[in-house]
Scaffold this motif. Structure first.
Motif, PDB file in Angstrom:
ATOM      1  N   ASN A  37     -13.927  -3.844 141.213  1.00 26.47           N
ATOM      2  CA  ASN A  37     -15.339  -3.677 141.535  1.00 26.47           C
ATOM      3  C   ASN A  37     -16.117  -3.409 140.249  1.00 26.47           C
ATOM      4  OD1 ASN A  37     -17.800  -3.272 142.684  1.00 26.47           O
ATOM      5  ND2 ASN A  37     -17.294  -1.325 143.629  1.00 26.47           N
ATOM      6  N   GLU A  38     -16.106  -4.385 139.367  1.00 29.94           N
ATOM      7  CA  GLU A  38     -16.741  -4.242 138.067  1.00 29.94           C
ATOM      8  C   GLU A  38     -18.240  -4.008 138.140  1.00 29.94           C
ATOM      9  OE1 GLU A  38     -16.298  -7.387 135.217  1.00 29.94           O
ATOM     10  OE2 GLU A  38     -14.284  -6.724 134.802  1.00 29.94           O
ATOM     11  N   ASP A  39     -18.856  -4.402 139.223  1.00 27.86           N
ATOM     12  CA  ASP A  39     -20.308  -4.279 139.326  1.00 27.86           C
ATOM     13  C   ASP A  39     -20.783  -2.835 139.215  1.00 27.86           C
ATOM     14  OD1 ASP A  39     -20.592  -6.993 139.558  1.00 27.86           O
ATOM     15  OD2 ASP A  39     -20.667  -6.978 141.736  1.00 27.86           O
ATOM     16  N   LYS A  40     -19.913  -1.883 139.486  1.00 37.47           N
ATOM     17  CA  LYS A  40     -20.340  -0.491 139.387  1.00 37.47           C
ATOM     18  C   LYS A  40     -20.450  -0.039 137.932  1.00 37.47           C
ATOM     19  CE  LYS A  40     -15.911   1.890 139.761  1.00 37.47           C
ATOM     20  NZ  LYS A  40     -15.158   2.885 140.505  1.00 37.47           N
ATOM     21  N   PHE A  41     -19.874  -0.781 137.007  1.00 39.27           N
ATOM     22  CA  PHE A  41     -19.975  -0.458 135.590  1.00 39.27           C
ATOM     23  C   PHE A  41     -21.167  -1.195 135.003  1.00 39.27           C
ATOM     24  CE2 PHE A  41     -15.437  -0.034 136.606  1.00 39.27           C
ATOM     25  CZ  PHE A  41     -15.272   1.300 136.303  1.00 39.27           C
ATOM     26  N   ILE A  66     -27.836  -5.476 122.828  1.00 33.43           N
ATOM     27  CA  ILE A  66     -28.459  -5.112 124.111  1.00 33.43           C
ATOM     28  C   ILE A  66     -27.796  -3.855 124.663  1.00 33.43           C
ATOM     29  CG2 ILE A  66     -28.770  -5.794 126.524  1.00 33.43           C
ATOM     30  CD1 ILE A  66     -29.012  -8.727 125.450  1.00 33.43           C
ATOM     31  N   LEU A  67     -26.474  -3.854 124.663  1.00 34.10           N
ATOM     32  CA  LEU A  67     -25.720  -2.711 125.174  1.00 34.10           C
ATOM     33  C   LEU A  67     -26.116  -1.429 124.452  1.00 34.10           C
ATOM     34  CD1 LEU A  67     -23.130  -1.850 126.962  1.00 34.10           C
ATOM     35  CD2 LEU A  67     -21.945  -1.971 124.775  1.00 34.10           C
ATOM     36  N   GLN A  76     -22.277   9.210 131.585  1.00 35.60           N
ATOM     37  CA  GLN A  76     -20.853   8.847 131.592  1.00 35.60           C
ATOM     38  C   GLN A  76     -20.621   7.400 132.016  1.00 35.60           C
ATOM     39  OE1 GLN A  76     -18.613  11.534 134.068  1.00 35.60           O
ATOM     40  NE2 GLN A  76     -18.304  10.035 135.651  1.00 35.60           N
ATOM     41  N   ASP A  77     -21.419   6.871 132.921  1.00 38.09           N
ATOM     42  CA  ASP A  77     -21.250   5.472 133.332  1.00 38.09           C
ATOM     43  C   ASP A  77     -21.550   4.515 132.183  1.00 38.09           C
ATOM     44  OD1 ASP A  77     -20.528   6.207 135.922  1.00 38.09           O
ATOM     45  OD2 ASP A  77     -22.582   6.102 136.658  1.00 38.09           O
ATOM     46  N   ASP A  78     -22.576   4.821 131.415  1.00 37.19           N
ATOM     47  CA  ASP A  78     -22.902   3.995 130.252  1.00 37.19           C
ATOM     48  C   ASP A  78     -21.769   4.020 129.233  1.00 37.19           C
ATOM     49  OD1 ASP A  78     -25.357   3.619 131.481  1.00 37.19           O
ATOM     50  OD2 ASP A  78     -26.553   4.305 129.778  1.00 37.19           O
ATOM     51  N   VAL A  79     -21.224   5.205 128.985  1.00 29.46           N
ATOM     52  CA  VAL A  79     -20.153   5.350 127.997  1.00 29.46           C
ATOM     53  C   VAL A  79     -18.906   4.581 128.437  1.00 29.46           C
ATOM     54  CG1 VAL A  79     -18.610   6.997 126.835  1.00 29.46           C
ATOM     55  CG2 VAL A  79     -21.051   7.546 127.122  1.00 29.46           C
ATOM     56  N   ILE A  80     -18.553   4.702 129.710  1.00 26.81           N
ATOM     57  CA  ILE A  80     -17.382   3.969 130.219  1.00 26.81           C
ATOM     58  C   ILE A  80     -17.617   2.464 130.144  1.00 26.81           C
ATOM     59  CG2 ILE A  80     -16.042   3.453 132.295  1.00 26.81           C
ATOM     60  CD1 ILE A  80     -16.275   6.454 132.989  1.00 26.81           C
ATOM     61  N   THR A  81     -18.824   2.032 130.502  1.00 27.37           N
ATOM     62  CA  THR A  81     -19.144   0.600 130.428  1.00 27.37           C
ATOM     63  C   THR A  81     -19.008   0.099 128.992  1.00 27.37           C
ATOM     64  OG1 THR A  81     -20.634   0.796 132.316  1.00 27.37           O
ATOM     65  CG2 THR A  81     -20.898  -1.146 130.914  1.00 27.37           C
ATOM     66  N   ALA A  82     -19.526   0.863 128.038  1.00 27.73           N
ATOM     67  CA  ALA A  82     -19.428   0.457 126.636  1.00 27.73           C
ATOM     68  C   ALA A  82     -17.967   0.431 126.180  1.00 27.73           C
ATOM     69  CB  ALA A  82     -20.249   1.391 125.758  1.00 27.73           C
ATOM     70  N   ALA A  83     -17.187   1.404 126.606  1.00 24.60           N
ATOM     71  CA  ALA A  83     -15.767   1.423 126.243  1.00 24.60           C
ATOM     72  C   ALA A  83     -15.051   0.196 126.804  1.00 24.60           C
ATOM     73  CB  ALA A  83     -15.113   2.710 126.755  1.00 24.60           C
ATOM     74  N   LEU A 115     -17.500   6.916 120.553  1.00 24.91           N
ATOM     75  CA  LEU A 115     -16.908   8.238 120.761  1.00 24.91           C
ATOM     76  C   LEU A 115     -17.732   9.330 120.080  1.00 24.91           C
ATOM     77  CD1 LEU A 115     -13.074   7.594 120.350  1.00 24.91           C
ATOM     78  CD2 LEU A 115     -14.321   8.077 122.449  1.00 24.91           C
ATOM     79  N   GLU A 116     -18.135   9.078 118.856  1.00 28.34           N
ATOM     80  CA  GLU A 116     -18.904  10.085 118.117  1.00 28.34           C
ATOM     81  C   GLU A 116     -20.259  10.352 118.763  1.00 28.34           C
ATOM     82  OE1 GLU A 116     -19.012   9.656 113.899  1.00 28.34           O
ATOM     83  OE2 GLU A 116     -16.855   9.267 113.803  1.00 28.34           O
ATOM     84  N   LYS A 117     -20.993   9.302 119.082  1.00 31.64           N
ATOM     85  CA  LYS A 117     -22.335   9.470 119.635  1.00 31.64           C
ATOM     86  C   LYS A 117     -22.334  10.046 121.046  1.00 31.64           C
ATOM     87  CE  LYS A 117     -24.722   6.078 116.832  1.00 31.64           C
ATOM     88  NZ  LYS A 117     -25.426   4.793 116.798  1.00 31.64           N
ATOM     89  N   SER A 118     -21.232   9.868 121.758  1.00 30.78           N
ATOM     90  CA  SER A 118     -21.164  10.389 123.126  1.00 30.78           C
ATOM     91  C   SER A 118     -20.508  11.770 123.181  1.00 30.78           C
ATOM     92  CB  SER A 118     -20.446   9.405 124.050  1.00 30.78           C
ATOM     93  OG  SER A 118     -19.135   9.159 123.601  1.00 30.78           O
TER      94      SER A 118
END
Length: 131
Positions: A37-41, A66-67, A76-83, A115-118
């Motif tokens: 269910n990638e749409d949640k990221f 853009i990201l 946290q959702d943004d950070v996980i998506t970026a990871a 990691l540093e910025k988050s």
């Protein structure tokens, strides 16, 4: 360390980073199967699959810009998506990355910066010792 060892090291760092972030933020073990269910990221309403499609079209720098421009490092959702973005990018062949003016080293730099910025700079130190 030869060229192949260095690339393997970069891949392991990125995969381990995603796994640990996923565990810390969501309280469960990360497995790629959970991404059905990638749409949640997403970041600012843009789903991860859109960023992956840009990568696949060779628009790597544009997707990353853009990201990062739309990211909230406290979300946290943004950070996980970026990871997950960096993990997906790390799975691309070196020739594909070079063809689109990108490199494995840039992926690792982006992941470390994330990691540093988050606020997870300590995690980076632990991962570097572990790997």
């Amino acid at each position: 360390m030869n060229f192949t060892d260095e690339k393997d090291y970069l891949m392991r760092m990125i995969k381990e980073m995603v796994s640990v972030l996923f565990s810390l933020m969501l309280g469960k073990k990360y497995t790629s199967v959970e991404l059905e269910n990638e749409d949640k990221f997403q970041v600012s309403g843009r789903p991860l699959k859109d960023f992956k499609a840009m990568i696949d079209r060779g628009q790597i720098n544009e997707a990353e810009n853009i990201l990062l421009d739309e990211m909230d490092y406290t979300n946290q959702d943004d950070v996980i998506t970026a990871a997950l973005f960096y993990q997906y990018l790390s799975e691309k062949e070196e020739s594909f990355l070079q063809e689109h003016q990108y490199s494995k080293e840039e992926i690792l730099f982006g992941a470390k910066d994330l990691l540093e910025k988050s606020g997870y700079h300590d995690l980076l130190e632990i991962l570097q010792e572990k790997i």
